[in-house]
Design a protein around this motif. Sequence first.
Motif, PDB file in Angstrom:
ATOM      1  N   ILE A   1      66.633   2.263   7.086  1.00  0.00           N
ATOM      2  CA  ILE A   1      65.970   2.960   5.986  1.00  0.00           C
ATOM      3  C   ILE A   1      66.989   3.625   5.051  1.00  0.00           C
ATOM      4  O   ILE A   1      66.713   3.832   3.866  1.00  0.00           O
ATOM      5  CB  ILE A   1      64.963   3.988   6.544  1.00  0.00           C
ATOM      6  N   VAL A   2      68.182   3.923   5.577  1.00  0.00           N
ATOM      7  CA  VAL A   2      69.191   4.616   4.774  1.00  0.00           C
ATOM      8  C   VAL A   2      69.544   3.865   3.484  1.00  0.00           C
ATOM      9  O   VAL A   2      69.586   4.477   2.414  1.00  0.00           O
ATOM     10  CB  VAL A   2      70.451   4.916   5.616  1.00  0.00           C
ATOM     11  N   PRO A   3      69.795   2.521   3.526  1.00  0.00           N
ATOM     12  CA  PRO A   3      70.090   1.833   2.258  1.00  0.00           C
ATOM     13  C   PRO A   3      68.964   1.943   1.235  1.00  0.00           C
ATOM     14  O   PRO A   3      69.233   2.099   0.037  1.00  0.00           O
ATOM     15  CB  PRO A   3      70.284   0.368   2.689  1.00  0.00           C
ATOM     16  N   PHE A   4      67.710   1.884   1.688  1.00  0.00           N
ATOM     17  CA  PHE A   4      66.587   2.037   0.757  1.00  0.00           C
ATOM     18  C   PHE A   4      66.563   3.447   0.168  1.00  0.00           C
ATOM     19  O   PHE A   4      66.264   3.626  -1.016  1.00  0.00           O
ATOM     20  CB  PHE A   4      65.267   1.734   1.468  1.00  0.00           C
ATOM     21  N   SER A   5      66.872   4.440   0.988  1.00  0.00           N
ATOM     22  CA  SER A   5      66.896   5.826   0.512  1.00  0.00           C
ATOM     23  C   SER A   5      67.974   6.024  -0.548  1.00  0.00           C
ATOM     24  O   SER A   5      67.750   6.682  -1.571  1.00  0.00           O
ATOM     25  CB  SER A   5      67.136   6.788   1.687  1.00  0.00           C
ATOM     26  N   VAL A   6      69.159   5.437  -0.312  1.00  0.00           N
ATOM     27  CA  VAL A   6      70.251   5.539  -1.286  1.00  0.00           C
ATOM     28  C   VAL A   6      69.859   4.854  -2.589  1.00  0.00           C
ATOM     29  O   VAL A   6      70.108   5.367  -3.687  1.00  0.00           O
ATOM     30  CB  VAL A   6      71.542   4.917  -0.706  1.00  0.00           C
ATOM     31  N   TRP A   7      69.224   3.674  -2.468  1.00  0.00           N
ATOM     32  CA  TRP A   7      68.790   2.937  -3.665  1.00  0.00           C
ATOM     33  C   TRP A   7      67.749   3.724  -4.448  1.00  0.00           C
ATOM     34  O   TRP A   7      67.828   3.833  -5.678  1.00  0.00           O
ATOM     35  CB  TRP A   7      68.235   1.573  -3.235  1.00  0.00           C
TER      36      TRP A   7
ATOM     37  N   LEU B   1      60.474  12.832  -2.878  1.00  0.00           N
ATOM     38  CA  LEU B   1      59.117  12.457  -2.469  1.00  0.00           C
ATOM     39  C   LEU B   1      59.077  11.032  -1.931  1.00  0.00           C
ATOM     40  O   LEU B   1      58.479  10.761  -0.883  1.00  0.00           O
ATOM     41  CB  LEU B   1      58.150  12.612  -3.647  1.00  0.00           C
ATOM     42  N   TRP B   2      59.712  10.104  -2.649  1.00  0.00           N
ATOM     43  CA  TRP B   2      59.737   8.715  -2.199  1.00  0.00           C
ATOM     44  C   TRP B   2      60.445   8.583  -0.850  1.00  0.00           C
ATOM     45  O   TRP B   2      60.006   7.835   0.030  1.00  0.00           O
ATOM     46  CB  TRP B   2      60.423   7.823  -3.239  1.00  0.00           C
ATOM     47  N   ILE B   3      61.546   9.323  -0.676  1.00  0.00           N
ATOM     48  CA  ILE B   3      62.298   9.235   0.578  1.00  0.00           C
ATOM     49  C   ILE B   3      61.486   9.820   1.735  1.00  0.00           C
ATOM     50  O   ILE B   3      61.500   9.286   2.851  1.00  0.00           O
ATOM     51  CB  ILE B   3      63.674   9.916   0.435  1.00  0.00           C
ATOM     52  N   ILE B   4      60.758  10.908   1.484  1.00  0.00           N
ATOM     53  CA  ILE B   4      59.877  11.472   2.514  1.00  0.00           C
ATOM     54  C   ILE B   4      58.809  10.453   2.913  1.00  0.00           C
ATOM     55  O   ILE B   4      58.541  10.238   4.099  1.00  0.00           O
ATOM     56  CB  ILE B   4      59.232  12.779   2.032  1.00  0.00           C
ATOM     57  N   PHE B   5      58.195   9.803   1.912  1.00  0.00           N
ATOM     58  CA  PHE B   5      57.203   8.751   2.196  1.00  0.00           C
ATOM     59  C   PHE B   5      57.845   7.607   2.978  1.00  0.00           C
ATOM     60  O   PHE B   5      57.235   7.033   3.886  1.00  0.00           O
ATOM     61  CB  PHE B   5      56.597   8.213   0.900  1.00  0.00           C
ATOM     62  N   LEU B   6      59.088   7.275   2.633  1.00  0.00           N
ATOM     63  CA  LEU B   6      59.802   6.204   3.313  1.00  0.00           C
ATOM     64  C   LEU B   6      60.020   6.534   4.786  1.00  0.00           C
ATOM     65  O   LEU B   6      59.800   5.692   5.669  1.00  0.00           O
ATOM     66  CB  LEU B   6      61.139   5.966   2.623  1.00  0.00           C
ATOM     67  N   VAL B   7      60.429   7.767   5.065  1.00  0.00           N
ATOM     68  CA  VAL B   7      60.649   8.204   6.447  1.00  0.00           C
ATOM     69  C   VAL B   7      59.327   8.212   7.223  1.00  0.00           C
ATOM     70  O   VAL B   7      59.273   7.829   8.395  1.00  0.00           O
ATOM     71  CB  VAL B   7      61.312   9.598   6.472  1.00  0.00           C
TER      72      VAL B   7
ATOM     73  N   GLY C   1      57.558   4.173   6.438  1.00  0.00           N
ATOM     74  CA  GLY C   1      58.393   2.989   6.595  1.00  0.00           C
ATOM     75  C   GLY C   1      58.170   1.911   5.560  1.00  0.00           C
ATOM     76  O   GLY C   1      58.201   2.159   4.351  1.00  0.00           O
ATOM     77  N   SER C   2      57.913   0.702   6.043  1.00  0.00           N
ATOM     78  CA  SER C   2      57.858  -0.461   5.157  1.00  0.00           C
ATOM     79  C   SER C   2      56.650  -0.463   4.224  1.00  0.00           C
ATOM     80  O   SER C   2      56.637  -1.206   3.244  1.00  0.00           O
ATOM     81  CB  SER C   2      57.872  -1.751   5.975  1.00  0.00           C
ATOM     82  N   ILE C   3      55.643   0.357   4.511  1.00  0.00           N
ATOM     83  CA  ILE C   3      54.541   0.497   3.544  1.00  0.00           C
ATOM     84  C   ILE C   3      55.101   1.072   2.248  1.00  0.00           C
ATOM     85  O   ILE C   3      54.798   0.594   1.145  1.00  0.00           O
ATOM     86  CB  ILE C   3      53.422   1.399   4.099  1.00  0.00           C
ATOM     87  N   THR C   4      55.933   2.105   2.388  1.00  0.00           N
ATOM     88  CA  THR C   4      56.568   2.713   1.215  1.00  0.00           C
ATOM     89  C   THR C   4      57.571   1.757   0.583  1.00  0.00           C
ATOM     90  O   THR C   4      57.617   1.629  -0.650  1.00  0.00           O
ATOM     91  CB  THR C   4      57.279   4.021   1.608  1.00  0.00           C
ATOM     92  N   THR C   5      58.373   1.087   1.402  1.00  0.00           N
ATOM     93  CA  THR C   5      59.332   0.106   0.878  1.00  0.00           C
ATOM     94  C   THR C   5      58.621  -0.923   0.004  1.00  0.00           C
ATOM     95  O   THR C   5      59.027  -1.188  -1.130  1.00  0.00           O
ATOM     96  CB  THR C   5      60.053  -0.633   2.024  1.00  0.00           C
TER      97      THR C   5
END
Length: 252
Positions: A56-62, A75-81, A84-88
């Motif tokens: 998930i870290v590369p997606f968070s950096v992007w 907000l997006w990174i919190i949703f990502l954590v 997961g892939s729903i947010t991605t």
Amino acid sequence: MGKIPLASGLRTLFTVLGALMLATLLYTIFTDGLPFRKELLTPWMAATLVDFYINIVPFSVWIAYKESNWISSLLWIIFLVCFGSITTSAYIVLQFVKLSSQECSQDPMYYVLLRHPHKNDAEPKGKISFVAMLRIIFSILGVVMLGTLVYTLVTDGSPFRTELLTPWMVATLVDFYINVTALAVWVAYKESSWICAVLWIILLICFGSITTCVYIVCQLLQISIQDHAYLVLVPHGDRAENKYKGLSGEAT
């Protein structure tokens, strides 16, 4: 001509994958209850979660790079954590939806991967090299995951055992491999040879975030520490700041 179907195809792909993960999540909650139970945290589930969150870290950096302000990034990174892939999938689909037909016909991957050229693309001046910092971060993460994998193999044996495939393990693996699909699309875009792309994707499938970290570090080593870190997003032969500004100039 071929690039417009590419954009719509990827948009459709990640819409389907996001819906699949949402259905998997809801089904698992309804049939197996919530995941916050101590008995679910087996050694291999813990290792899978470490693998998942390193990926998930590369997606968070992007996302932090793409978003125009830190509030939307956070907000997006919190949703990502949390999701997961729903947010991605949702974030990737949103980036494709934002493209105009002209952008799709020029180079949709450039416009999706790179921040809008009218925003401030300059990284903060100072002693910090973001390229060097990212090299260190992903090297450490790769070593952490390798250590986790070896430790779990030694202490808990092979992961290829049917009793490990609990409903929540299956859901976590679905989540994990949807994110791997997004990384695989990026690798396929980056690599000039289909043979190299296929080999890297196979390694991604087999070794997860270890391969992710190795691949990212390899790409970061191909650019100078004085370069903008976002150059790692695009094929090595292209200079993003020149080509992207050129595309922007054609669109204005």
